[in-house]
Design a protein around this motif. Structure first.
Motif, mmCIF file in Angstrom:
data_model
loop_
_atom_site.group_PDB
_atom_site.id
_atom_site.type_symbol
_atom_site.label_atom_id
_atom_site.label_comp_id
_atom_site.label_asym_id
_atom_site.label_seq_id
_atom_site.Cartn_x
_atom_site.Cartn_y
_atom_site.Cartn_z
ATOM 1 N N GLN A 112 15.131 49.236 42.194
ATOM 2 C CA GLN A 112 15.956 48.717 43.241
ATOM 3 C C GLN A 112 15.305 48.100 44.414
ATOM 4 O O GLN A 112 14.193 48.958 44.833
ATOM 5 N N LYS A 116 18.182 48.362 49.018
ATOM 6 C CA LYS A 116 19.320 48.822 48.224
ATOM 7 C C LYS A 116 19.389 49.955 47.575
ATOM 8 O O LYS A 116 20.243 50.649 47.019
ATOM 9 N N GLN A 119 22.052 52.843 48.731
ATOM 10 C CA GLN A 119 23.447 52.731 47.926
ATOM 11 C C GLN A 119 23.332 52.777 46.472
ATOM 12 O O GLN A 119 24.378 53.395 46.231
ATOM 13 N N HIS A 120 22.254 52.369 45.982
ATOM 14 C CA HIS A 120 22.259 52.520 44.522
ATOM 15 C C HIS A 120 22.362 54.016 44.129
ATOM 16 O O HIS A 120 23.161 54.417 43.258
#
Length: 221
Positions: A112, A116, A119-120
């Motif tokens: 990722q 991000k 959040q991932h």
């Protein structure tokens, strides 16, 4: 040829790791051919080894098999890890598909983008603890057997154990609220073929590190 299955992939987990797990669980020795560069992948594509131009690919029983799920199902059927009848196979497939969905979240996390990743990670832990693990905890509670399907070791047990151990690498206490999954993990980890695969020096791969990501990306993209 030695007759051993030969696995073609990069030297890391990715989508080949469930295949390594299942072969090891079945007590099957296998060889590996690691791709180091984009040229290695191009060569496999040009010589017709990759039906859909993608990996993983496993040479087994005179075939060059691709598509992870197809490979897993073949190995499971060949080595009696696929239930005793059609209904058990359907359950194994259902559980396996769910576990592959969660596996996809876990294995793609290192790839990722930096902005991000947080959040991932949150999404990954949420799905594991609120969608998937409660279901498998309930399956074990309702089924009241040592294994997920029937009373026989199957592909589904192997896949679940792999996922539980991967999830703990991200969050060591992730199974705190799932006592039956904790017991399952201990029980399945002690099956001799699994125990051997979990020892240092086996063909089980370590988690992908940040430093490994560019090398892997150069092979595939």
């Amino acid at each position: 040829m030695s007759g051993k299955p030969k696995l073609h992939y990069f030297n890391g987990r990715g989508r080949m790791e469930p295949i390594r797990w299942l072969l090891a669980a079945a007590g099957v020795e296998f060889e590996e051919s690691f791709l180091e560069t984009k040229d290695d992948l191009t060569k496999l594509r040009k010589d017709g080894s990759l039906l859909f131009q993608q990996l993983p690919m496993v040479e087994i029983d005179g075939m060059k098999m691709v598509q992870t799920r197809a490979i897993l199902n073949y190995i499971a059927a060949k080595y009696n890890l696929y239930g005793k009848d059609l209904k058990e196979r359907a359950l194994i497939d259902m559980y396996g598909e769910a576990l592959m969905d969660l596996n996809e979240l876990l294995l793609t996390h290192p790839f990722q983008p930096a902005d991000k990743k947080e959040q991932h990670f949150a999404n990954m832990i949420d799905k594991a603890t609120n969608r998937y693990f409660p279901v498998f905890e309930k399956i074990l509670k309702d089924h009241r057997q040592d294994f997920l399907v029937g009373n026989q070791f199957s592909k589904a047990d192997v896949q679940l154990l792999e996922i539980l151990l991967m999830a703990e690498e991200f969050k060591p206490d992730i199974l705190a609220k799932f006592p039956l999954l904790q017991s399952f993990k201990a029980r399945i980890s002690n099956i001799p073929t699994i125990k051997k695969f979990l020892q240092p020096g086996s063909q089980r791969k370590t988690p992908i590190q940040e430093k490994d990501v560019p090398k892997v990306m150069k092979i595939f993209y």
